[in-house]
Write a protein that holds these residues in place. Sequence first.
Motif, short mmCIF file in Angstrom:
data_model
loop_
_atom_site.label_atom_id
_atom_site.label_comp_id
_atom_site.label_asym_id
_atom_site.label_seq_id
_atom_site.Cartn_x
_atom_site.Cartn_y
_atom_site.Cartn_z
N ILE A 30 -6.91 -7.42 -0.62
CA ILE A 30 -7.92 -7.27 0.51
C ILE A 30 -9.61 -7.45 0.26
N ASP A 31 -9.93 -6.98 -0.77
CA ASP A 31 -11.37 -7.09 -0.98
C ASP A 31 -11.61 -8.49 -1.58
N CYS A 65 -2.85 -17.34 3.33
CA CYS A 65 -2.73 -15.84 2.82
C CYS A 65 -1.38 -15.52 2.72
N LEU A 86 -2.99 -7.98 9.11
CA LEU A 86 -4.13 -8.46 8.07
C LEU A 86 -5.58 -8.37 8.86
N THR A 136 1.13 -12.78 2.66
CA THR A 136 1.32 -11.35 2.89
C THR A 136 2.42 -10.81 2.38
N VAL A 195 -1.79 -11.51 -0.79
CA VAL A 195 -2.34 -10.12 -0.29
C VAL A 195 -1.44 -9.09 0.16
N ALA A 241 -1.49 -5.95 3.16
CA ALA A 241 -2.34 -5.34 3.88
C ALA A 241 -2.08 -3.75 3.94
N GLY A 298 -3.47 -2.54 0.48
CA GLY A 298 -4.69 -3.17 0.15
C GLY A 298 -4.85 -4.11 -1.36
N LYS A 313 -11.88 -10.67 1.51
CA LYS A 313 -13.19 -10.20 2.31
C LYS A 313 -14.24 -11.07 1.63
N ALA A 328 -6.66 -4.76 8.83
CA ALA A 328 -6.98 -4.55 7.41
C ALA A 328 -8.48 -4.89 7.05
N LEU A 329 -8.78 -5.98 7.53
CA LEU A 329 -10.14 -6.69 7.51
C LEU A 329 -11.19 -6.07 8.24
#
Length: 653
Positions: free
Chosen positions: A154-155, A110, A16, A112, A146, A148, A151, A158, A19-20
């Motif tokens: 993920i936005d 999160c 994760l 995952t 989320v 990873a 995706g 963020k 991915a960030l």
Amino acid sequence: MIVGTAGHIDHGKTTLVKALTGTDADRLKEEKARGITIDLGFAYARFADEAITGFIDVPGHERFIHTMLAGAGGIDYALLVVAADDGIKPQTTEHLAILDLLGVSRGLVCITKADLAPPERLDELAEQIQLLLAPTTLKDIDILPVSAASGWNIDALKQRLADAERATTAASAEGRFRLAVDRSFTLSGAGTVVTGTVLSGSVAVGDRVTISPPGLSARIRSIHAQNQQAERGVAGQRCALNLAGEGISKDAITRGDMVLDPTLHAPTTRIDVELSVLDSEPKPLSDWFSARFHHASAETGARIVPLEGPVAPGSRGKVQLVLDRPIATTVGDRFILRDVSAQRTIGGGRLLDLRAPLRKRRTPERLSFLDAAALSDAGEALRAMLDTSPYLVDLQAFAQDRALSEAQLQSAITSAAAEIIESPSGRHALSAAHRQQFSDEVQTLLATFHADNPDLQGMGRERLRLQVTPRLPAPAFLTALRAEQAAGRIILEGAFVRVPGHEVRLTGQEEEIYGQILPFLQGEDRFRPFRVRDFAENLGLDEREIRRVLKLCARLGRLDQIRHDHFFTRQTTAEMVEIIRDVAAKTERGEFTAALFRDRVNNGRKVAIEILEFFDRQGITIRRGDLRRINPHRLDLYSGETESTAGVVSGKD
């Protein structure tokens, strides 16, 4: 903002973070080979304008909880990770308990691998997580599914982090600098570099720092703050410091050390704390219970000494921690306790007093003092401590233990409306009420002493100090007495104190005898005065009467009785103290023999030794074998009565 991951092994924390940020936080070869995080990993990204968000990726395996703790102490925001397929696991619960004990209240859960689970599974898991969060400091945080790998969301994650970064209040850089070291290594062309989170204050290139507890001194050659070259690092940032100095190497500085402002270097092994015990503990914690103590990036063994009886599971109590080795820390810092086998977290809490006593640690007065010290605001804590026994606060220790800057200390003094006594022993604070009580008690004690001892010059200064509340250190007590004298309430006469109206007088006949004796005690022969029988023979007076008058004059402070048959005027005694100071100053180590003093006063060896033994008894000199040295703390006994009385000011001015 510093984000810390938390959660069970294999729940995707490192994936994760990658991915960030685009950074693989697993940097060790073994981590990549085994596919698990073993040591702390770090990554950085920009989510909100120019602000840089730092990530600390911690191990999820139970064997590496101690490593997780090394990274959790300085985080602003928790990213609790729960895998959709696995759900809540043991390290999920333990990591959450640790975050709760550390007082972390901002974060996000999160879920995952959410793309691999049906909606009903995600809803069910979210409900379970909410129940788990409910009794903790993170009860109000959101839950976001989320993936990873794909995706998904993920936005959105963020954006959540960007909002949190904007909402993060910059940590105050006003306090004194402290950085908890989590890595130490050598960088080619640069030398020794340490990394860690800045817990308080700020540091600039060129500043001098101390590595505590080893006590190594170093200079800051360069700084990287939040992964960028910088001239200054401030509280709340992750920093890499390039250090230079004698003895500085990657092996000399280890995880758990603290890089700090040199004035803060005061490692301790005995700390009074407020401890919360998890309700999962099987039994109460009693005397000398063994545990592992975790603070910032430091870890050491500890013994628990309850101060209010055994601390039951699910309860809170004051305890004293006796550590296996010294650590550098600050009042108010959070800590965690784990069992010695490293299988479970026992509890945690806040540090209250870094100068915990070995004796009388359970008295009601001591527990009240800890209640006062527990107040988080420095001004409120100072005010409460001044109203609690011993009603006196050493301001240097107060500021040092709380990492306060001089400006912060002055603000606390003003807030507490404290009265300050400045002396060679430092600055001490007491409340206005206890400063007045001090003055009143001095008057009362002196009046009682004079009534009981009308023929004595005054009360001994040290005897008076030991009876007055609050009990001040001797140098501070003398400063306070000089202020009393300046106000016209007392008179200081060497080692004695009296009220202005008290005066012992000689009769006319006694004054006449003293007048005949005085010339023999002055002039060129003042260092070689007559004995009592010599006065009797020269003046044709009774030896017993002369001895009585001389002893009365000694009680009045006119003379000093060095030995049974030798009397010197107070002025001559003071002159001999100055001679001793001069003799000592001219020796290599400040130590002198009786012969050196004898030659300066030009009297016999026996009399010179009698004089020095008199000064030994008064504490003016300290003897070791045939050598003596000056005790600077007792020189004020003969410093005269006209010295400055300045030094007592109000914190309100």
